[in-house]
Design an enzyme around this catalytic site. Structure first.
Site, PDB file in Angstrom:
ATOM      1  N   HIS A 126      38.434 -12.753 -24.078  1.00 35.09           N
ATOM      2  CA  HIS A 126      38.755 -12.937 -25.792  1.00 35.09           C
ATOM      3  C   HIS A 126      37.345 -12.610 -26.476  1.00 35.09           C
ATOM      4  O   HIS A 126      36.480 -13.070 -26.336  1.00 35.09           O
ATOM      5  CB  HIS A 126      38.859 -14.643 -25.577  1.00 35.09           C
ATOM      6  CG  HIS A 126      40.055 -15.122 -25.492  1.00 35.09           C
ATOM      7  ND1 HIS A 126      40.548 -16.057 -25.597  1.00 35.09           N
ATOM      8  CD2 HIS A 126      40.819 -14.817 -24.900  1.00 35.09           C
ATOM      9  CE1 HIS A 126      42.041 -16.428 -25.101  1.00 35.09           C
ATOM     10  NE2 HIS A 126      41.881 -15.419 -24.596  1.00 35.09           N
ATOM     11  N   TYR A 185      40.164 -24.391 -32.883  1.00 34.58           N
ATOM     12  CA  TYR A 185      39.572 -25.373 -32.944  1.00 34.58           C
ATOM     13  C   TYR A 185      39.971 -25.863 -34.529  1.00 34.58           C
ATOM     14  O   TYR A 185      39.973 -25.376 -35.471  1.00 34.58           O
ATOM     15  CB  TYR A 185      38.756 -24.588 -33.129  1.00 34.58           C
ATOM     16  CG  TYR A 185      37.824 -25.098 -31.066  1.00 34.58           C
ATOM     17  CD1 TYR A 185      37.811 -23.420 -31.426  1.00 34.58           C
ATOM     18  CD2 TYR A 185      37.007 -25.568 -30.047  1.00 34.58           C
ATOM     19  CE1 TYR A 185      37.476 -22.908 -29.722  1.00 34.58           C
ATOM     20  CE2 TYR A 185      36.529 -25.678 -29.563  1.00 34.58           C
ATOM     21  CZ  TYR A 185      37.316 -24.250 -28.949  1.00 34.58           C
ATOM     22  OH  TYR A 185      36.410 -24.078 -27.542  1.00 34.58           O
ATOM     23  N   PRO A 226      33.769 -31.730 -24.480  1.00 35.57           N
ATOM     24  CA  PRO A 226      33.984 -30.202 -24.368  1.00 35.57           C
ATOM     25  C   PRO A 226      34.438 -29.091 -25.406  1.00 35.57           C
ATOM     26  O   PRO A 226      34.038 -27.587 -25.613  1.00 35.57           O
ATOM     27  CB  PRO A 226      35.378 -30.610 -23.576  1.00 35.57           C
ATOM     28  CG  PRO A 226      35.406 -31.359 -24.006  1.00 35.57           C
ATOM     29  CD  PRO A 226      34.207 -32.579 -24.289  1.00 35.57           C
ATOM     30  N   LYS A 263      30.813 -25.559 -22.769  1.00 36.25           N
ATOM     31  CA  LYS A 263      29.546 -25.415 -22.049  1.00 36.25           C
ATOM     32  C   LYS A 263      29.193 -26.569 -21.568  1.00 36.25           C
ATOM     33  O   LYS A 263      28.797 -25.514 -20.473  1.00 36.25           O
ATOM     34  CB  LYS A 263      28.553 -25.339 -23.288  1.00 36.25           C
ATOM     35  CG  LYS A 263      28.300 -24.687 -24.679  1.00 36.25           C
ATOM     36  CD  LYS A 263      27.374 -23.683 -24.123  1.00 36.25           C
ATOM     37  CE  LYS A 263      27.597 -22.753 -25.095  1.00 36.25           C
ATOM     38  NZ  LYS A 263      28.858 -21.652 -25.040  1.00 36.25           N
ATOM     39  N   TYR A 315      27.631 -19.818 -28.553  1.00 31.88           N
ATOM     40  CA  TYR A 315      29.138 -19.487 -27.674  1.00 31.88           C
ATOM     41  C   TYR A 315      29.035 -18.833 -26.863  1.00 31.88           C
ATOM     42  O   TYR A 315      30.172 -19.037 -26.019  1.00 31.88           O
ATOM     43  CB  TYR A 315      30.025 -19.095 -28.648  1.00 31.88           C
ATOM     44  CG  TYR A 315      31.975 -19.842 -28.254  1.00 31.88           C
ATOM     45  CD1 TYR A 315      32.108 -21.132 -28.465  1.00 31.88           C
ATOM     46  CD2 TYR A 315      32.638 -18.862 -28.116  1.00 31.88           C
ATOM     47  CE1 TYR A 315      33.168 -21.657 -28.228  1.00 31.88           C
ATOM     48  CE2 TYR A 315      33.582 -19.163 -27.631  1.00 31.88           C
ATOM     49  CZ  TYR A 315      34.151 -20.306 -27.560  1.00 31.88           C
ATOM     50  OH  TYR A 315      35.518 -21.387 -26.873  1.00 31.88           O
TER      51      TYR A 315
END
Ligand code: RFL
Ligand code: PHB
Length: 403
Positions: free
Chosen positions: A75, A204, A296, A300, A394
């Site tokens: 991704h 998100y 979550p 991580k 990220y």
């Protein structure tokens, strides 16, 4: 009584324990794993889906990368939707070509399990009464029961890879460790379904009704989450109620595309930030969720477990090469340096994207906190340097080096 001699006794056959066992084995360091549950039970826990490059590389180094590279999806970015306004975090552009791997924790655990079985490495599933003895002495030990028989393990080191509720952290005298904890006033309700994902990338979402996340495991399997009150029970949520609520929280175009279907797994996970310092007591090392938990939101948890495994395998390798015990003291500071960055990022993302109902946070009244979080989202998502800061964390900060 059966006696086993090994160099490293590992408690827990989750991803941390299995990956550590594999890396140690590659270095010629003998190890056994003692696990409380059955292999099927471990594989039944649907958890992480996003692997940093560092973790993917570690799996390849361990010899467990083949299926991940064939079936996992790289991704290059993800979407953040704040009250329906979408911003793409272009991971590749913002980090000079880095990305994350979408490949489920269940799959990587299965690959590591298969590898361990193929190597005929000793693993004791369904063990009970696992107890650590003499962690401060030159010859620490582990006792457990398995198939109605008692076992005593004599080893050089114990690796506590037994998750948040395991025995290893509890075996450290209370005065040695400091525990830092924050429990959030909500949980995540997760659903896994045999449906195509709503988008090519994760979404998100912050919405006035609460946080939602659209994730996936493959082109035919989706994973979705909703922020829910801690008082909710899985039985309170029919599949229809879940899909209806999800559609309200995700961007309208995504809601139109959403393919729904029966859930094949549904569970609620509480959200917590937790760190135990130090992550070591003499010959006992804590690894992964045994030492730290993150909410979550930043993806991580498993990735921090992987950097612990990397640090511990390097420290042990160096010790067995040189006999120098001073290297052992490097594990906890090495691991914790990265852990605290992951903790902060996960806490920051959680604060920005969730609703904190009826509660003042960090000494602020709910309205002021909400304004701060809106300003934070606007600033970080609305500027390239803000997006870069999110992207760099990220995809994963660099692993600590031993020297
Ligand atoms: P685990 O996976 O909890 O494994 C510990 C193992 O130890 C065994 N055990 C014992 N064995 C013997 N004796 C005892 N007394 C024992 N007590 C326990 C247990 O049976 C178990 O098999 O810890 P490990 O290996 O450190 O792995 C950590 C990860 O599982 C965890 O950090 C992640 O799942 C967190 N996480 C995510 N991490 C990511 O990096 N990316 C993600 O996208 C992500 N998504 C998530 C997540 C966790 C979630 N939940 C449910 C907490 C999404 C969710 C919803
Ligand atoms: C998941 O797919 O389970 C997942 C993905 C990203 C997260 C958390 C969970 O931040």
């Amino acid at each position: 009584m059966n006696t086993i001699q090994t160099q490293v006794a590992i408690i827990g056959a989750g991803p941390s324990g299995l990956l550590l066992g594999q890396l140690l084995n590659k270095q010629g360091i003998s190890n056994i794993i003692v696990e409380r549950a059955t292999g099927d039970y471990v594989l039944g826990r649907i958890r992480a889906g996003i692997l940093e490059t560092g973790f993917a590389n570690l799996c390849r180094e361990a010899g467990a990368g083949e299926r991940m590279d064939a079936e996992g999806e790289v991704h290059q970015g993800f979407l953040v939707s704040i009250e329906g306004k979408e911003t793409r975090i272009d991971l590749s552009d913002l980090t000079g070509g880095k990305a994350v791997m979408c490949y489920g924790q269940v799959e990587i655990t299965r690959d590591l399990m298969d590898l361990r079985q193929a190597g005929d490495l000793p693993t004791y599933y369904e063990s009970s009464n696992v107890e650590v003895s003499n962690p401060e002495g030159a010859k620490p030990g582990l006792s457990f029961e398995h198939n109605g028989e008692s076992y005593q393990v004599e080893c050089d080191f114990i690796a506590g890879c037994d998750g948040f509720h395991g025995v290893s952290r509890k075996s450290i005298p209370a005065e040695i460790i400091t525990e830092h904890e924050r429990v959030y006033p909500f949980g995540w309700l997760g659903v896994l379904s045999e449906t195509p994902p709503v988008d090519d990338e994760l979404i998100y979402c912050k919405h006035e009704r609460g946080f939602a996340l659209c994730s996936m495991r493959s082109q035919t399997r989706s994973r979705y989450y909703l922020q829910v009150p801690l008082t909710d029970k899985v039985e309170d949520w029919s599949d229809d109620a879940f899909w209806d609520e999800l559609k309200k929280r995700i961007p309208p175009k995504a809601a139109e595309r959403l393919v729904t279907g029966p859930s094949i797994e549904k569970s609620i996970a509480p959200l917590r930030s937790f760190v135990c310092e130090p992550m070591q007591y003499r010959n006992l090392f804590l690894v992964g969720d045994a030492a730290h938990i993150v909410p979550p939101t930043g993806a991580k948890g498993l990735n921090l477990a992987a950097s612990d495994v990397d640090a511990l395998s390097k420290v042990l390798q160096r010790f067995y090469e040189t006999g120098d015990r001073s290297v052992l003291e490097k594990y906890s500071p090495m691991a914790l340096a990265r852990v605290w960055h992951g903790e902060r990022f996960s806490w920051w993302m959680t604060n920005m994207l969730h609703q904190f109902p009826d509660l003042g946070v960090d000494g602020l009244d709910p309205e002021t906190f909400d304004r701060f979080m809106r300003s934070q989202a606007e600033y970080y998502l609305g500027t390239e340097h803000g997006r870069r800061m999110i992207a760099e964390q990220y995809v994963g900060l660099p692993y600590s080096s031993l020297d």
